[in-house]
Design a protein around this motif. Structure first.
Motif, PDB file in Angstrom:
ATOM      1  N   ALA A 172      76.219  61.959  48.289  1.00 59.89           N
ATOM      2  CA  ALA A 172      74.884  61.359  48.157  1.00 59.89           C
ATOM      3  C   ALA A 172      73.821  62.438  47.973  1.00 59.89           C
ATOM      4  O   ALA A 172      72.897  62.269  47.173  1.00 59.89           O
ATOM      5  CB  ALA A 172      74.569  60.516  49.388  1.00 59.89           C
ATOM      6  N   ALA A 173      73.957  63.552  48.689  1.00 57.35           N
ATOM      7  CA  ALA A 173      72.992  64.643  48.540  1.00 57.35           C
ATOM      8  C   ALA A 173      73.079  65.252  47.151  1.00 57.35           C
ATOM      9  O   ALA A 173      72.062  65.596  46.544  1.00 57.35           O
ATOM     10  CB  ALA A 173      73.243  65.708  49.611  1.00 57.35           C
ATOM     11  N   MET A 174      74.294  65.384  46.621  1.00 54.51           N
ATOM     12  CA  MET A 174      74.471  65.925  45.278  1.00 54.51           C
ATOM     13  C   MET A 174      73.877  64.980  44.236  1.00 54.51           C
ATOM     14  O   MET A 174      73.220  65.418  43.291  1.00 54.51           O
ATOM     15  CB  MET A 174      75.951  66.163  45.000  1.00 54.51           C
ATOM     16  N   GLU A 175      74.087  63.680  44.394  1.00 51.75           N
ATOM     17  CA  GLU A 175      73.503  62.700  43.474  1.00 51.75           C
ATOM     18  C   GLU A 175      71.981  62.749  43.521  1.00 51.75           C
ATOM     19  O   GLU A 175      71.318  62.630  42.491  1.00 51.75           O
ATOM     20  CB  GLU A 175      74.002  61.288  43.804  1.00 51.75           C
ATOM     21  N   ASN A 176      71.427  62.937  44.709  1.00 51.83           N
ATOM     22  CA  ASN A 176      69.978  63.046  44.865  1.00 51.83           C
ATOM     23  C   ASN A 176      69.458  64.280  44.129  1.00 51.83           C
ATOM     24  O   ASN A 176      68.433  64.214  43.435  1.00 51.83           O
ATOM     25  CB  ASN A 176      69.606  63.095  46.344  1.00 51.83           C
ATOM     26  N   GLU A 177      70.136  65.413  44.278  1.00 51.26           N
ATOM     27  CA  GLU A 177      69.755  66.641  43.585  1.00 51.26           C
ATOM     28  C   GLU A 177      69.796  66.445  42.067  1.00 51.26           C
ATOM     29  O   GLU A 177      68.886  66.876  41.349  1.00 51.26           O
ATOM     30  CB  GLU A 177      70.679  67.792  43.979  1.00 51.26           C
ATOM     31  N   GLU A 195      69.558  63.623  40.393  1.00 55.06           N
ATOM     32  CA  GLU A 195      68.497  62.696  39.978  1.00 55.06           C
ATOM     33  C   GLU A 195      67.148  63.403  39.911  1.00 55.06           C
ATOM     34  O   GLU A 195      66.378  63.204  38.968  1.00 55.06           O
ATOM     35  CB  GLU A 195      68.437  61.508  40.939  1.00 55.06           C
ATOM     36  N   GLN A 196      66.858  64.262  40.885  1.00 53.65           N
ATOM     37  CA  GLN A 196      65.609  65.021  40.865  1.00 53.65           C
ATOM     38  C   GLN A 196      65.574  65.982  39.683  1.00 53.65           C
ATOM     39  O   GLN A 196      64.543  66.145  39.031  1.00 53.65           O
ATOM     40  CB  GLN A 196      65.429  65.779  42.176  1.00 53.65           C
ATOM     41  N   LEU A 197      66.701  66.610  39.392  1.00 56.90           N
ATOM     42  CA  LEU A 197      66.782  67.510  38.239  1.00 56.90           C
ATOM     43  C   LEU A 197      66.567  66.756  36.934  1.00 56.90           C
ATOM     44  O   LEU A 197      65.848  67.224  36.048  1.00 56.90           O
ATOM     45  CB  LEU A 197      68.135  68.218  38.240  1.00 56.90           C
ATOM     46  N   ASN A 198      67.154  65.578  36.810  1.00 58.81           N
ATOM     47  CA  ASN A 198      66.951  64.759  35.610  1.00 58.81           C
ATOM     48  C   ASN A 198      65.492  64.331  35.461  1.00 58.81           C
ATOM     49  O   ASN A 198      64.961  64.299  34.350  1.00 58.81           O
ATOM     50  CB  ASN A 198      67.849  63.529  35.639  1.00 58.81           C
ATOM     51  N   GLN A 199      64.831  64.018  36.577  1.00 59.71           N
ATOM     52  CA  GLN A 199      63.416  63.642  36.510  1.00 59.71           C
ATOM     53  C   GLN A 199      62.551  64.818  36.065  1.00 59.71           C
ATOM     54  O   GLN A 199      61.633  64.645  35.258  1.00 59.71           O
ATOM     55  CB  GLN A 199      62.937  63.125  37.868  1.00 59.71           C
ATOM     56  N   LEU A 200      62.839  66.006  36.575  1.00 57.72           N
ATOM     57  CA  LEU A 200      62.101  67.201  36.146  1.00 57.72           C
ATOM     58  C   LEU A 200      62.295  67.453  34.654  1.00 57.72           C
ATOM     59  O   LEU A 200      61.339  67.712  33.924  1.00 57.72           O
ATOM     60  CB  LEU A 200      62.563  68.422  36.933  1.00 57.72           C
ATOM     61  N   LEU A 201      63.539  67.403  34.211  1.00 54.19           N
ATOM     62  CA  LEU A 201      63.818  67.661  32.800  1.00 54.19           C
ATOM     63  C   LEU A 201      63.187  66.611  31.900  1.00 54.19           C
ATOM     64  O   LEU A 201      62.737  66.925  30.802  1.00 54.19           O
ATOM     65  CB  LEU A 201      65.332  67.733  32.566  1.00 54.19           C
ATOM     66  N   PHE A 202      63.146  65.358  32.367  1.00 49.06           N
ATOM     67  CA  PHE A 202      62.527  64.290  31.587  1.00 49.06           C
ATOM     68  C   PHE A 202      61.052  64.584  31.339  1.00 49.06           C
ATOM     69  O   PHE A 202      60.528  64.351  30.250  1.00 49.06           O
ATOM     70  CB  PHE A 202      62.692  62.951  32.319  1.00 49.06           C
ATOM     71  N   HIS A 203      60.366  65.137  32.340  1.00 45.57           N
ATOM     72  CA  HIS A 203      58.943  65.425  32.198  1.00 45.57           C
ATOM     73  C   HIS A 203      58.675  66.698  31.404  1.00 45.57           C
ATOM     74  O   HIS A 203      57.641  66.822  30.749  1.00 45.57           O
ATOM     75  CB  HIS A 203      58.272  65.514  33.564  1.00 45.57           C
ATOM     76  N   PHE A 204      59.572  67.659  31.464  1.00 42.74           N
ATOM     77  CA  PHE A 204      59.326  68.935  30.792  1.00 42.74           C
ATOM     78  C   PHE A 204      59.861  68.987  29.367  1.00 42.74           C
ATOM     79  O   PHE A 204      59.402  69.792  28.568  1.00 42.74           O
ATOM     80  CB  PHE A 204      59.930  70.089  31.593  1.00 42.74           C
ATOM     81  N   GLU A 205      60.829  68.162  29.029  1.00 45.57           N
ATOM     82  CA  GLU A 205      61.408  68.187  27.691  1.00 45.57           C
ATOM     83  C   GLU A 205      60.661  67.218  26.776  1.00 45.57           C
ATOM     84  O   GLU A 205      61.200  66.213  26.330  1.00 45.57           O
ATOM     85  CB  GLU A 205      62.894  67.822  27.737  1.00 45.57           C
ATOM     86  N   THR A 206      59.428  67.551  26.461  1.00 47.13           N
ATOM     87  CA  THR A 206      58.630  66.726  25.570  1.00 47.13           C
ATOM     88  C   THR A 206      58.436  67.465  24.253  1.00 47.13           C
ATOM     89  O   THR A 206      58.648  68.674  24.162  1.00 47.13           O
ATOM     90  CB  THR A 206      57.253  66.420  26.191  1.00 47.13           C
ATOM     91  N   ILE A 207      58.025  66.755  23.234  1.00 47.00           N
ATOM     92  CA  ILE A 207      57.797  67.370  21.933  1.00 47.00           C
ATOM     93  C   ILE A 207      56.623  68.346  21.998  1.00 47.00           C
ATOM     94  O   ILE A 207      56.632  69.375  21.320  1.00 47.00           O
ATOM     95  CB  ILE A 207      57.595  66.306  20.828  1.00 47.00           C
ATOM     96  N   ASP A 208      55.638  68.075  22.849  1.00 46.64           N
ATOM     97  CA  ASP A 208      54.501  68.993  22.987  1.00 46.64           C
ATOM     98  C   ASP A 208      54.945  70.328  23.572  1.00 46.64           C
ATOM     99  O   ASP A 208      54.542  71.388  23.084  1.00 46.64           O
ATOM    100  CB  ASP A 208      53.419  68.371  23.859  1.00 46.64           C
ATOM    101  N   ASN A 209      55.771  70.282  24.607  1.00 43.97           N
ATOM    102  CA  ASN A 209      56.285  71.522  25.187  1.00 43.97           C
ATOM    103  C   ASN A 209      57.206  72.248  24.209  1.00 43.97           C
ATOM    104  O   ASN A 209      57.241  73.476  24.175  1.00 43.97           O
ATOM    105  CB  ASN A 209      57.018  71.247  26.495  1.00 43.97           C
ATOM    106  N   PHE A 210      57.963  71.497  23.426  1.00 45.75           N
ATOM    107  CA  PHE A 210      58.821  72.109  22.409  1.00 45.75           C
ATOM    108  C   PHE A 210      57.971  72.866  21.387  1.00 45.75           C
ATOM    109  O   PHE A 210      58.309  73.985  20.995  1.00 45.75           O
ATOM    110  CB  PHE A 210      59.649  71.028  21.710  1.00 45.75           C
ATOM    111  N   CYS A 211      56.875  72.266  20.971  1.00 46.49           N
ATOM    112  CA  CYS A 211      56.001  72.902  19.974  1.00 46.49           C
ATOM    113  C   CYS A 211      55.327  74.153  20.533  1.00 46.49           C
ATOM    114  O   CYS A 211      55.069  75.099  19.791  1.00 46.49           O
ATOM    115  CB  CYS A 211      54.957  71.910  19.476  1.00 46.49           C
ATOM    116  N   VAL A 212      55.041  74.169  21.812  1.00 48.52           N
ATOM    117  CA  VAL A 212      54.445  75.348  22.430  1.00 48.52           C
ATOM    118  C   VAL A 212      55.465  76.483  22.486  1.00 48.52           C
ATOM    119  O   VAL A 212      55.128  77.652  22.280  1.00 48.52           O
ATOM    120  CB  VAL A 212      53.921  75.008  23.843  1.00 48.52           C
TER     121      VAL A 212
END
Length: 82
Positions: free
Chosen positions: A20-25, A27-44
């Motif tokens: 459960a702790a690994m799944e939580n980690e 999920e948090q990593l996926n949420q971070l990547l979802f917010h940072f992997e945007t087309i705007d950040n890619f262009c920068v």
């Protein structure tokens, strides 16, 4: 939020993490990547070298337009600034 289908290699220092702790980690990593992997950040973080016109393209609008094309022209390269 739909979890993206991706392969992640996560190295864990603690051997005693529960499933459960690994799944939580993850999920948090996926949420971070979802917010940072945007087309705007890619262009920068990238620039385009157009060797046909001998130009370096830095503007986000032009990079976004090139990325959304099905195929790049020959001798047009998308490079990371890092």
């Amino acid at each position: 939020m739909k979890t993206p289908n991706r392969d992640l290699l996560v190295l864990v220092k603690d051997d005693h993490l529960s499933e459960a702790a690994m799944e939580n980690e993850l999920e948090q990593l996926n949420q971070l990547l979802f917010h940072f992997e945007t087309i705007d950040n890619f262009c920068v973080a990238h620039e385009v070298f157009d060797m046909n016109r001998y130009k370096v393209i830095h503007t986000a609008r032009h990079i976004r337009k090139l990325v959304h094309q099905k195929e790049l022209e020959p001798f047009v390269f998308i490079c990371n600034k890092n």
